[in-house]
Every structure is written in structure tokens, then in C-alpha cells.
Motif scaffolding. Structure first.
Motif, mmCIF file in Angstrom:
data_model
loop_
_atom_site.group_PDB
_atom_site.id
_atom_site.type_symbol
_atom_site.label_atom_id
_atom_site.label_comp_id
_atom_site.label_asym_id
_atom_site.label_seq_id
_atom_site.Cartn_x
_atom_site.Cartn_y
_atom_site.Cartn_z
ATOM 1 N N TYR A 27 -8.734 3.443 -3.069
ATOM 2 C CA TYR A 27 -9.855 4.225 -2.830
ATOM 3 C C TYR A 27 -9.726 4.625 -1.246
ATOM 4 C CZ TYR A 27 -12.967 0.626 -1.648
ATOM 5 O OH TYR A 27 -13.445 -0.697 -0.988
ATOM 6 N N ASP A 28 -9.317 3.883 -0.409
ATOM 7 C CA ASP A 28 -8.968 4.192 1.164
ATOM 8 C C ASP A 28 -8.265 5.533 1.213
ATOM 9 O OD1 ASP A 28 -10.839 2.324 1.928
ATOM 10 O OD2 ASP A 28 -9.262 0.740 1.939
ATOM 11 N N LYS A 29 -7.503 5.681 0.788
ATOM 12 C CA LYS A 29 -6.633 6.556 0.712
ATOM 13 C C LYS A 29 -6.303 7.848 -0.446
ATOM 14 C CE LYS A 29 -3.156 3.744 3.190
ATOM 15 N NZ LYS A 29 -1.509 3.375 2.857
ATOM 16 N N ASN A 30 -7.576 7.669 -1.273
ATOM 17 C CA ASN A 30 -7.636 8.726 -2.435
ATOM 18 C C ASN A 30 -6.098 8.812 -2.974
ATOM 19 O OD1 ASN A 30 -10.111 8.474 -1.537
ATOM 20 N ND2 ASN A 30 -10.196 10.839 -1.269
ATOM 21 N N VAL A 31 -5.549 7.654 -3.649
ATOM 22 C CA VAL A 31 -4.317 7.951 -4.265
ATOM 23 C C VAL A 31 -4.433 7.023 -5.252
ATOM 24 C CG1 VAL A 31 -2.945 8.726 -2.256
ATOM 25 C CG2 VAL A 31 -2.940 6.245 -2.771
ATOM 26 N N TYR A 45 -12.185 5.039 -8.482
ATOM 27 C CA TYR A 45 -12.803 3.898 -8.339
ATOM 28 C C TYR A 45 -12.260 2.979 -9.784
ATOM 29 C CZ TYR A 45 -16.526 5.293 -5.071
ATOM 30 O OH TYR A 45 -17.103 5.543 -3.972
ATOM 31 N N SER A 46 -12.247 3.497 -10.812
ATOM 32 C CA SER A 46 -11.822 2.820 -12.027
ATOM 33 C C SER A 46 -10.606 3.680 -12.754
ATOM 34 C CB SER A 46 -12.841 2.580 -12.957
ATOM 35 O OG SER A 46 -13.552 3.693 -13.240
ATOM 36 N N ILE A 47 -9.781 2.966 -13.405
ATOM 37 C CA ILE A 47 -8.608 3.617 -13.959
ATOM 38 C C ILE A 47 -8.351 2.864 -15.342
ATOM 39 C CG2 ILE A 47 -6.882 2.138 -13.176
ATOM 40 C CD1 ILE A 47 -5.421 4.778 -12.633
ATOM 41 N N ASP A 100 -9.584 -9.553 -7.569
ATOM 42 C CA ASP A 100 -10.835 -10.119 -7.189
ATOM 43 C C ASP A 100 -11.406 -8.826 -6.244
ATOM 44 O OD1 ASP A 100 -9.520 -10.278 -4.630
ATOM 45 O OD2 ASP A 100 -9.236 -12.291 -4.634
ATOM 46 N N ARG A 101 -12.702 -9.221 -5.672
ATOM 47 C CA ARG A 101 -13.316 -8.137 -4.797
ATOM 48 C C ARG A 101 -12.473 -7.946 -3.544
ATOM 49 N NH1 ARG A 101 -18.800 -10.910 -2.376
ATOM 50 N NH2 ARG A 101 -17.660 -12.867 -1.457
ATOM 51 N N LEU A 102 -11.736 -9.135 -3.123
ATOM 52 C CA LEU A 102 -11.136 -8.920 -1.762
ATOM 53 C C LEU A 102 -9.787 -8.077 -1.767
ATOM 54 C CD1 LEU A 102 -11.527 -12.522 -0.748
ATOM 55 C CD2 LEU A 102 -13.133 -10.557 -0.215
ATOM 56 N N GLY A 103 -9.350 -7.530 -3.077
ATOM 57 C CA GLY A 103 -8.334 -6.578 -2.836
ATOM 58 C C GLY A 103 -7.051 -7.390 -3.429
ATOM 59 N N ASN A 104 -7.130 -8.752 -3.733
ATOM 60 C CA ASN A 104 -6.107 -9.657 -4.242
ATOM 61 C C ASN A 104 -5.698 -9.056 -5.706
ATOM 62 O OD1 ASN A 104 -5.595 -11.227 -1.666
ATOM 63 N ND2 ASN A 104 -7.556 -12.264 -2.386
ATOM 64 N N ASP A 141 -10.018 -3.176 -1.859
ATOM 65 C CA ASP A 141 -11.049 -3.617 -2.809
ATOM 66 C C ASP A 141 -11.331 -2.660 -3.932
ATOM 67 O OD1 ASP A 141 -13.102 -5.078 -3.891
ATOM 68 O OD2 ASP A 141 -14.372 -4.537 -2.541
ATOM 69 N N GLY A 142 -11.497 -3.202 -5.246
ATOM 70 C CA GLY A 142 -12.068 -2.444 -6.176
ATOM 71 C C GLY A 142 -12.525 -3.209 -7.360
#
Length: 570
Positions: free
Chosen positions: A383-387, A409-411, A343-347, A365-366
Motif C-alpha cells: 500500500y506504500d507504492k499502490n501496487v 488494503y486487502s486481497i 503480522d502487523r510489522l510486514g513480516n 504492513d497490512g
């Protein structure tokens, strides 16, 4: 006049007309049995005929190539139609009854021909997408090096001439100074000698006058006067000096001394570095060539795909309530009975098809930020840590790839070769299975940026095309496997806002439009086919889509944590 696809370069976008006489509609299908191009209406009419009911009608892109007519060498009145797999020779229908082929297995030669045709087409694509561009790039590099060498040599020549002129100027200066010094010495010596000459000239004059005076005295007739005359004292001869003659000491120099002064040319004693040839994997997805046995198995598996087509309607199959998430932002298929949903909350939760939670983890979040690999491992971005992190089957989370200054952002994990496609700000990056960066895609052939700051979702089509859902650009951006821009789809309305995106077994592109509450269906060349799902099917703000191995379409929505499953292929 209509042209077949084989008449047109493989990169071209084109339209084919239906092959039925007097029908001018676009061709969408192909009858492999009678090798006829068909539009949708003509396909339906074609299959209604009793003699055509067993004909194999497929999408035009999945057509079989028509086998060239060739007469059997043993039975000249018969055409070769099959391949004897034991003897590996083409045979006609009469040959199969001969005792030398008794008990052998025969394969439709047209199928083999189609596979060979596709194989050669793949080699053509490799040459055009990789070998030619790479060779041309190397040739450009060679010509650039040649131009640079000429420039370097001209600079060296200029430097050598400058050094020579500089030394020549110094030589002229030294000679000039020596000449000046010599002139001064000459002038001083000659002036001194001239003074001495004048002194001697005066002395000689004095002596001559003295002799005359003495002669006068001797000539006197008066003895008394001579006796009384006082004899003059002769002045001594003036002193003079010999000049100190200058000497010239020749310069002591050799050729090596001059070389030191002027400099010398040196070629470094190092081995020439080989030019780097970029790996074919960076632009062309290569896989192991299948064996003949594997090809037969693949043919059996593809029989179902070849006969599939779009259904006239979309059928809702079931709904699945997903606890642990507030909305279904993205779906990744794990196994046939398991899903990863976020979801949008990172769950990020793993569930079965009944919605039972198997495991749950907390992430940043993603949007389309997770994907399942070929070996059933999960990969997701932070995306917070760029990993990019990896979860193995034993549920261990490890840091897999650091993306530096670029935010992922996406993978998507390729189902073709297992490589990773990562959507970042202004770019798409390809990594291999070990996390090595292979390719960066940023601009089209005009130098324009392909992507905006928010490429939310990314996927790969069956032909290797990279399909990116770019929310800020309001477009689906599609490039081929070598990174060349193929097309951009901007929706049917000005407020198109693409979200979740996926492809299916037939190469269709399915993309959610968050604004118009629809799921758009495109063919693999970007042509709009239909609004597959609309509010009439109960869809509101769709934001995620995926298709499973059974061709079921999963749709997640922005306003609910319920996943809806549809059938749209038959």
C-alpha cells in the motif's frame, strides 16, 4: 403459509418454516430422501427413527430438487427413477432388468434432475444479473443517443435559420444602400437637367422677344429710321449636356456561392462505432461447463459436503507456534501442509503445520493483504507504492498490478475462477488472472457508499458473494457477484469491530470480532447463527481466520504468534 425457495426470486431474503406439522420453527435442513423441510430439532428426531437412519439430511441450501413423477413408457405402472448412462434414456426399476440394459451403468435420475435444475437456475441468474441489465443499459444508451441526435438536429436547424436571417439582413442592407445611391444619382441628374431646362426656357423667351423687336422695326414707315436702326446680335444658343445614365451590374453568384455563405450539412465519412458490450466476466463468474464424467466425479466429491453440518460443539485440534512473526494478523492456505502467515510489522512467512519456517520475506504492513492463487502462487499488496506483487513458485517477486491512486488494503484470489478481489478505500475492484480490471464496486442502489476507508479483509463465498470486513464501518458488507448490495452484518453488540473473515464449504461466513473476543458464524444470507468461538475456548482478540480443505478452522490472535486449529463441522 410457507413458500419454497423456488417460489421466490433468487435475490430475495426469506424465512422458511419447518415442514413438520404443527412445528413453526425456521427451516434449516432438508431430507433429500423423503423431501421434507426440517428445523434442527425435527432433524434430530427424524434421524433417530430406525427407518430414517440412512436418510440423507443436508442444509436446505444443498437440497436436491424433488423429481417430478413420470410413468415409464414401457412399464406404465412404474415411475422412472434412473438414467441409463449408455443409452441416455430414463428408465424404471423394471427396465434395468431387461437384456437391452444388461451391464449398463445407471445414475439416480433425481441427481441428474437436480443438476439440470441448478444449470437452468444458473442461466436464469446469468440473464437476470448480466444479459438483462446489460441489454437495458444498451437500450438506455440508444435512447440517450436518439435524444442527443434530436437535440443536435434542432441546433443545426437553428444555426441554419440564423445564417439565413443574417444573409437576408445583409441583402436588405445592400439593396437599401443601392437604392439610396440610385436616388441620389437620380436627384443630381434631374436637378442638372432642370437647370438646363430653365436656361433653355430663358433663351427661348429671349428669342421670342427679339423677333417681336425686329418685327416692330420692319413695320416702321420711316425709311430713314429703318436704315439707321442697328441690327441686334443674336446671342448664341446656350450649351447643354446630356446626362450620364447610370447602369446596373447584376450580381455574379451561383448556388454553390450561396452554400458557401450559408454553410452546408456534412456527415463524417467514418464507419459507425459499435457499442461496447461489457464482458460477462465483469459481473458474472463463468466457468467451463463440466463434462458428464466430471459431473459424476464432482458428485462423488460433494457427497461428503452434502452430509456435513454444524457440530454441536467446537473442538480444539492443535496449536502451532509460528516463529518470525509477533502476531498472527492474516493466514493464507498454501498447500495442504503449508501456510502463509503475516503480522502487523510486514513480516510474511511460509511455514508447515508444525511451525517450521520455509521462507520469510519483508513487506509493507497490512491486514488481509496476501492470498494464494489457484496455481499456488502468492500475491500480496504494497500500500506504500499502490501496487500488487506476485511471488511465483520459483520465489521470484514481480510487480503484477499498479492500482494508480487507489491504495490496496486487502486481497483475495477466487477459488471459483482465479480472479482477484481487492479491497481499497471506498471500493472493491475485481481483476482477472492477467491483471486486467473488470469491475468496480462502490455504491449501493441508493447511491450510498458501501465501504469506508479501511476494508481490512475480503473473501468470496461459494455462491460468488463478495464479503468484506470493514473495520471503520463496523460491519461485514456483502454484495453479490454483480456488485449489488445484499446485506450488512453489524454484530450483536454496538462495539462490533470486524477483522479477519472467511467462508466455508457450506457457505457460512466466519468473522472475527476484535472487541468482544469472539468469532461470529453467519449463514450466507447474513443471518446470525452463533458465537462460534468465545473466551471460553481460550480466544482473545481474534484477528484472522481461514478454513482448509479438511474443514479445519485456523484462528490467529492479536496477542500471540500461536495459531490455533479447531473442528466445528461434522
Amino acid at each position: 403459509m410457507a413458500f419454497s425457495k423456488m417460489d421466490i426470486p433468487h435475490r430475495a431474503q426469506h424465512f422458511l418454516e419447518c415442514g413438520i406439522e404443527e412445528c413453526e420453527r425456521n427451516c434449516e435442513f432438508y431430507c433429500n430422501s423423503c423431501h421434507q423441510r426440517l428445523c434442527k430439532q425435527c432433524r434430530d428426531e427424524h434421524l433417530k427413527s430406525p427407518e430414517n437412519k440412512n436418510h440423507e439430511v443436508v442444509l436446505y441450501q444443498q437440497r436436491k430438487r424433488q423429481l417430478p413423477v413420470e410413468k415409464c413408457k414401457i412399464h406404465p405402472n412404474k415411475d422412472v427413477e434412473m438414467l441409463c448412462e449408455e443409452c441416455q434414456v430414463p428408465v424404471c426399476s423394471k427396465c434395468v432388468t431387461q437384456k437391452e440394459h444388461r451391464g449398463h451403468i445407471f445414475t439416480d435420475l433425481e441427481t441428474i434432475y437436480a443438476e439440470k435444475y441448478a444449470d437452468f437456475q444458473e442461466d436464469i441468474a446469468k440473464i437476470q444479473d448480466y444479459f438483462l441489465p446489460t441489454s437495458q443499459d444498451l437500450q438506455k444508451e440508444i435512447k440517450k443517443d436518439s435524444s442527443e441526435i434530436k437535440h443536435i438536429m434542432d441546433n443545426i436547424r437553428t444555426s441554419m435559420k440564423t445564417e439565413g436571417e443574417s444573409l437576408k439582413s445583409l441583402v436588405d442592407t445592400v439593396i437599401s444602400e443601392n437604392m439610396k445611391q440610385l436616388d441620389q444619382i437620380e436627384h443630381s441628374l434631374l436637378e442638372d437637367l432642370n437647370t438646363q431646362d430653365k436656361t433653355m426656357d430663358n433663351y427661348i423667351t429671349y428669342l421670342n422677344n427679339l423677333v417681336k423687336e425686329l418685327h416692330r422695326c420692319l413695320s416702321s414707315t420711316e425709311t430713314q429710321k429703318l436704315m439707321s436702326e442697328k441690327k441686334p446680335k443674336i446671342r448664341s444658343i446656350p450649351e447643354t449636356s446630356k446626362p450620364v445614365k447610370p447602369e446596373f451590374t447584376a450580381g455574379q453568384y451561383s448556388k454553390s456561392d450561396v452554400t458557401k455563405l450559408l454553410g452546408k450539412i456534412q456527415v463524417p465519412n467514418t464507419k459507425a462505432e459499435k457499442r461496447e458490450i461489457r464482458p460477462i466476466e465483469s459481473v458474472y463468474n463463468t466457468a467451463m461447463k463440466p463434462t458428464h464424467k466430471q459431473m459424476k466425479e464432482n458428485r462423488k466429491k460433494s457427497d461428503k459436503k452434502q452430509t456435513m453440518s454444524l457440530s454441536g460443539s467446537v473442538t480444539k485440534v492443535r496449536e502451532c507456534y509460528v516463529p518470525g512473526v509477533d502476531r498472527v494478523f492474516h493466514v493464507s492456505l498454501d498447500q495442504s501442509d503449508r501456510l502463509w502467515i503475516s503480522d502487523r510489522l510486514g513480516n510474511l512467512v511460509q511455514t508447515d503445520l508444525q511451525g517450521n519456517v520455509i521462507q520469510k520475506i519483508k513487506t509493507s504492513d497490512g491486514h488481509g493483504y496476501h492470498t494464494v492463487t489457484q496455481d499456488r502462487g502468492l500475491i500480496f499488496t504494497d500500500y506504500d507504492k499502490n501496487v500488487i506483487n506476485r511471488i511465483t513458485q520459483d520465489n521470484k517477486i514481480t510487480e503484477f498490478i499498479k492500482t494508480g491512486n487507489w491504495t490496496p488494503y486487502s486481497i483475495h484470489s477466487s477459488h471459483i475462477n482465479g480472479e482477484l478481489l481487492v479491497g481499497m478505500m471506498f471500493r472493491v475492484t475485481r481483476y482477472n488472472k492477467t491483471g486486467k480490471e473488470l469491475q468496480n464496486i462502490q455504491r449501493d442502489n441508493k447511491g450510498q457508499r458501501l465501504y469506508s476507508t479501511l476494508p481490512h479483509y475480503i473473501t468470496e463465498n461459494i455462491n460468488g458473494d463478495i464479503c468484506t470486513s470493514d473495520y471503520d464501518k463496523r460491519a461485514v458488507v456483502v454484495v453479490n457477484k454483480s456488485g449489488q448490495h445484499r446485506f450488512s452484518y453489524k454484530g450483536q453488540e454496538s462495539m462490533f469491530r470486524p477483522y479477519g473473515i472467511c467462508t466455508d464449504v457450506l457457505g457460512h461466513i466466519l468473522v472475527c470480532d476484535l472487541i468482544s473476543n469472539t468469532v461470529h458464524l453467519l449463514d450466507q444470507d447474513g443471518q446470525f447463527l452463533s458465537l462460534l468461538l468465545t473466551p471460553k475456548q481460550g480466544v482473545y482478540s481474534p484477528c484472522s481466520v481461514c478454513v482448509d480443505d479438511e474443514n479445519n478452522l485456523y484462528v490467529g490472535q492479536y496477542n500471540t504468534n500461536t495459531l490455533t486449529v479447531y473442528k466445528y463441522l461434522q
